[in-house]
Design a protein around this motif. Structure first.
Motif, short mmCIF file in Angstrom:
data_model
loop_
_atom_site.label_atom_id
_atom_site.label_comp_id
_atom_site.label_asym_id
_atom_site.label_seq_id
_atom_site.Cartn_x
_atom_site.Cartn_y
_atom_site.Cartn_z
N GLU A 126 0.84 -1.20 0.00
CA GLU A 126 0.00 0.00 0.00
C GLU A 126 0.87 1.25 0.00
O GLU A 126 0.60 2.22 -0.72
N ASP A 127 1.93 1.26 0.81
CA ASP A 127 2.79 2.43 0.92
C ASP A 127 3.48 2.72 -0.41
O ASP A 127 3.55 3.88 -0.85
N VAL A 128 4.00 1.67 -1.05
CA VAL A 128 4.69 1.86 -2.33
C VAL A 128 3.73 2.36 -3.40
O VAL A 128 4.03 3.31 -4.13
N MET A 129 2.56 1.71 -3.50
CA MET A 129 1.59 2.12 -4.51
C MET A 129 1.14 3.56 -4.30
O MET A 129 0.99 4.33 -5.25
N SER A 130 0.94 3.95 -3.04
CA SER A 130 0.50 5.32 -2.75
C SER A 130 1.58 6.33 -3.11
O SER A 130 1.29 7.40 -3.67
N SER A 131 2.84 6.00 -2.80
CA SER A 131 3.91 6.95 -3.09
C SER A 131 4.11 7.12 -4.59
O SER A 131 4.36 8.24 -5.08
N VAL A 132 3.99 6.02 -5.34
CA VAL A 132 4.10 6.13 -6.80
C VAL A 132 2.93 6.93 -7.36
O VAL A 132 3.11 7.78 -8.24
N GLN A 133 1.73 6.66 -6.86
CA GLN A 133 0.56 7.42 -7.31
C GLN A 133 0.74 8.91 -7.04
O GLN A 133 0.45 9.75 -7.89
N ASP A 134 1.23 9.25 -5.86
CA ASP A 134 1.43 10.67 -5.52
C ASP A 134 2.46 11.32 -6.44
O ASP A 134 2.29 12.48 -6.86
N GLU A 135 3.53 10.59 -6.76
CA GLU A 135 4.57 11.16 -7.61
C GLU A 135 4.07 11.33 -9.05
O GLU A 135 4.37 12.34 -9.72
N LEU A 136 3.28 10.36 -9.54
CA LEU A 136 2.69 10.50 -10.87
C LEU A 136 1.76 11.70 -10.92
O LEU A 136 1.75 12.47 -11.89
N GLU A 137 0.97 11.87 -9.88
CA GLU A 137 0.06 13.02 -9.80
C GLU A 137 0.84 14.33 -9.78
O GLU A 137 0.47 15.31 -10.45
N ARG A 138 1.95 14.35 -9.04
CA ARG A 138 2.76 15.56 -8.96
C ARG A 138 3.35 15.93 -10.33
O ARG A 138 3.35 17.09 -10.73
N ARG A 139 3.83 14.91 -11.05
CA ARG A 139 4.50 15.16 -12.32
C ARG A 139 3.51 15.43 -13.46
O ARG A 139 3.80 16.25 -14.35
N HIS A 140 2.37 14.75 -13.45
CA HIS A 140 1.51 14.74 -14.65
C HIS A 140 0.06 15.10 -14.37
O HIS A 140 -0.78 14.96 -15.26
N GLY A 141 -0.23 15.56 -13.15
CA GLY A 141 -1.62 15.79 -12.77
C GLY A 141 -2.36 16.77 -13.65
O GLY A 141 -3.60 16.70 -13.75
N LYS A 142 -1.64 17.67 -14.31
CA LYS A 142 -2.30 18.66 -15.17
C LYS A 142 -2.42 18.20 -16.62
O LYS A 142 -3.04 18.89 -17.44
N ASP A 143 -1.86 17.05 -16.92
CA ASP A 143 -1.89 16.52 -18.28
C ASP A 143 -3.25 15.85 -18.53
O ASP A 143 -3.71 15.04 -17.71
N ALA A 144 -3.87 16.15 -19.66
CA ALA A 144 -5.19 15.58 -19.96
C ALA A 144 -5.14 14.06 -20.04
O ALA A 144 -6.12 13.38 -19.71
N ARG A 145 -4.01 13.50 -20.44
CA ARG A 145 -3.90 12.05 -20.54
C ARG A 145 -3.92 11.40 -19.15
O ARG A 145 -4.50 10.34 -18.97
N TRP A 146 -3.29 12.06 -18.18
CA TRP A 146 -3.35 11.56 -16.81
C TRP A 146 -4.77 11.61 -16.28
O TRP A 146 -5.25 10.66 -15.67
N ARG A 147 -5.44 12.72 -16.52
CA ARG A 147 -6.81 12.86 -16.03
C ARG A 147 -7.74 11.83 -16.67
O ARG A 147 -8.63 11.28 -16.02
N THR A 148 -7.50 11.55 -17.96
CA THR A 148 -8.31 10.53 -18.64
C THR A 148 -8.08 9.15 -18.03
O THR A 148 -9.02 8.40 -17.77
N ALA A 149 -6.81 8.80 -17.80
CA ALA A 149 -6.50 7.50 -17.20
C ALA A 149 -7.07 7.38 -15.80
O ALA A 149 -7.58 6.33 -15.41
N GLU A 150 -7.01 8.46 -15.02
CA GLU A 150 -7.56 8.44 -13.67
C GLU A 150 -9.08 8.30 -13.69
O GLU A 150 -9.66 7.63 -12.84
N GLU A 151 -9.71 8.93 -14.67
CA GLU A 151 -11.16 8.77 -14.78
C GLU A 151 -11.52 7.32 -15.09
O GLU A 151 -12.48 6.76 -14.53
N GLN A 152 -10.74 6.68 -15.96
CA GLN A 152 -10.95 5.26 -16.25
C GLN A 152 -10.84 4.43 -14.97
O GLN A 152 -11.68 3.56 -14.69
N SER A 153 -9.79 4.68 -14.21
CA SER A 153 -9.57 3.94 -12.98
C SER A 153 -10.67 4.20 -11.96
O SER A 153 -11.14 3.27 -11.28
N ASP A 154 -11.10 5.46 -11.86
CA ASP A 154 -12.17 5.80 -10.91
C ASP A 154 -13.48 5.11 -11.27
O ASP A 154 -14.22 4.65 -10.39
#
Length: 255
Positions: free
Chosen positions: A206-234
């Motif tokens: 859980e800790d590793v997955m959360s830290s990777v998720q946070d870093e991806l959000e930090r780097r790419h959170g404003k990118d439309a492709r990230w938002r699209t992938a997150e919507e799929q996951s949600d």
């Protein structure tokens, strides 16, 4: 012309590349949980491996392998030698870079000889495939008589249209329809279970997955492709939480 990112490409190719960039800085023990996001808990993977019984040094085929986390898990736990395919080039590059695994870019037509695979799995892939009978028939083609193959398939819990919006490009069979698909592909179910019986993750995972998720959000959170992938996951998470989908684990063999 639409400027919206392609949802499947964003989720399985672009984000796979980004994930590999983040995970590359981790040691191997942490790379595996980080690269297993969305592919099943360690409990579910252990359950499958216990029933598949791959042997040390034996080729273990992962079809639709993503960035290679589950295949690397299988290799670590059993000593098997993974062979990966995935339709997305970014996922194949990630699996090679993170784990040094042989990964071939391929969709439903597999670049594998007939009747050579004795063990392997395909995790959460069937619902993303347009022609599900053809996909299962191709899996059946590459299996040797007596082979065992594992599947995780997300199944609709009731027939008809889902009440919540599904991820784009996904088609979820009911359990009954899945059984019909497997029968049509001459695949017999040896045993089955449910992923929600193995839903818990160890704290370290859980800790590793959360830290990777946070870093991806930090780097790419404003990118439309990230938002699209997150919507799929949600959307997927909402369907599972609402009980409209359940993950079915199966071990099948050629008839």
């Amino acid at each position: 012309m639409s400027t919206e990112p392609d949802s499947m490409e964003a989720e399985f190719d672009t984000v796979a590349t980004w994930t590999a960039e983040v995970v590359a800085g981790l040691d191997l023990a942490d790379r595996i949980p980080a690269a297993c996001r969305g592919s099943g808990s360690p409990g579910a993977l252990h359950w499958l491996l216990e029933h598949l019984e791959p042997e040390p040094g034996q080729t273990f085929f992962d079809c639709g392998a993503g960035v290679g986390g589950p295949a690397a898990f299988a290799a670590r736990e059993t000593g098997a030698r993974p062979l990966l395919t995935d339709p997305e080039p970014g996922a194949c590059r990630a699996a090679r870079a993170l784990f040094g695994l042989p990964a071939l870019q391929a969709a439903s037509e597999l670049p594998i000889a007939t009747g050579v695979i004795v063990a392997g799995w395909s995790l959460g892939v069937l619902c993303t495939v347009t022609d599900q009978p053809a996909y299962l028939a191709e899996l059946r083609r590459v299996l040797r008589p007596g082979a065992r193959f594992g599947l995780i398939v997300y199944c609709a819990t009731h027939p008809g249209e889902l009440r919540l919006k599904p991820p784009e490009g996904n088609n979820f069979p009911t359990v009954e329809h899945l059984d019909d698909l497997l029968h049509g592909a001459s695949l017999r179910v040896r045993t089955s279970g449910w992923t929600d019986h193995f839903a818990a993750f160890p704290d370290g995972w859980e800790d590793v997955m959360s830290s990777v998720q946070d870093e991806l959000e930090r780097r790419h959170g404003k990118d439309a492709r990230w938002r699209t992938a997150e919507e799929q996951s949600d959307r997927m998470g909402s369907l599972l939480a609402a009980g409209e989908l359940r993950g079915r684990m199966l071990v099948v063999e050629p008839e």
